[in-house]
Design a protein around this motif. Structure first.
Motif, short mmCIF file in Angstrom:
data_model
loop_
_atom_site.label_atom_id
_atom_site.label_comp_id
_atom_site.label_asym_id
_atom_site.label_seq_id
_atom_site.Cartn_x
_atom_site.Cartn_y
_atom_site.Cartn_z
N PRO A 29 0.52 -1.24 0.33
CA PRO A 29 -0.06 0.07 0.05
C PRO A 29 1.03 1.46 -0.02
N SER A 30 0.19 2.51 -0.19
CA SER A 30 0.59 3.35 -0.58
C SER A 30 1.33 4.29 1.17
N THR A 31 1.76 5.68 1.07
CA THR A 31 1.85 5.88 2.47
C THR A 31 0.28 5.75 3.05
N ALA A 32 0.20 6.94 2.10
CA ALA A 32 -1.80 7.71 2.43
C ALA A 32 -2.21 6.16 2.79
N ASP A 33 -2.69 4.89 2.01
CA ASP A 33 -2.89 4.10 2.49
C ASP A 33 -3.55 3.52 4.03
N PHE A 34 -1.88 3.66 4.42
CA PHE A 34 -1.70 3.55 6.31
C PHE A 34 -2.56 4.21 6.84
N ALA A 35 -2.97 6.23 6.69
CA ALA A 35 -3.66 6.37 7.26
C ALA A 35 -4.65 6.14 7.45
N SER A 36 -5.79 5.07 7.05
CA SER A 36 -6.70 5.18 6.74
C SER A 36 -7.59 5.28 8.59
N GLN A 37 -9.02 5.74 8.86
CA GLN A 37 -9.13 5.32 10.20
C GLN A 37 -10.14 4.96 10.32
N GLN A 38 -10.72 3.37 9.35
CA GLN A 38 -11.60 2.50 8.45
C GLN A 38 -10.77 1.31 9.62
N PRO A 39 -11.67 0.45 10.28
CA PRO A 39 -11.49 -1.24 10.75
C PRO A 39 -10.43 -1.71 9.66
#
Length: 110
Positions: A29-39
């Motif tokens: 995943p991209s760095t931005a993908d890790f910022a998700s707040q979803q379970p």
């Protein structure tokens, strides 16, 4: 065997099972993908991506730091639902879910 050693062993078994089931080879995943707040980062990652790059990695860091275990871990039901929805081969579903259940058990019991 310490709880951290048990968890390290359970994680190794989970990785081996994911590799054998062809669920390990997923795009990072991209760095931005890790910022998700979803379970389970459901809005930015597939569940196999989350397992490999978030769940397993975080637990490896916990083992290395000998940090306290989370109070509860219940990932197996989500994995089971995902694998069934994606029509993953039944034998692979059983093996992967059992491996995740072992991780869940080790974390929750310690």
């Amino acid at each position: 065997m310490t709880a951290h050693q048990q968890l390290a062993q359970a994680l190794e078994e989970l990785e081996a099972t994911l590799k054998a089931s062809n669920l390990w080879r997923v795009e990072e995943p991209s760095t931005a993908d890790f910022a998700s707040q979803q379970p389970f980062c459901v809005d930015t990652m597939s569940l196999p991506q989350w397992l490999r790059f978030v769940f397993i990695q975080r637990l490896h860091m916990l083992v290395e730091a000998k940090a306290p275990m989370p109070a509860k871990c219940e990932v197996a039901p989500a994995i089971a639902a995902y694998l069934q929805q994606e029509k993953v081969r039944a034998s692979d579903q059983v093996l992967v879910v059992r491996a995740v259940e072992r991780v869940d058990h080790v974390v929750t019991q310690n």
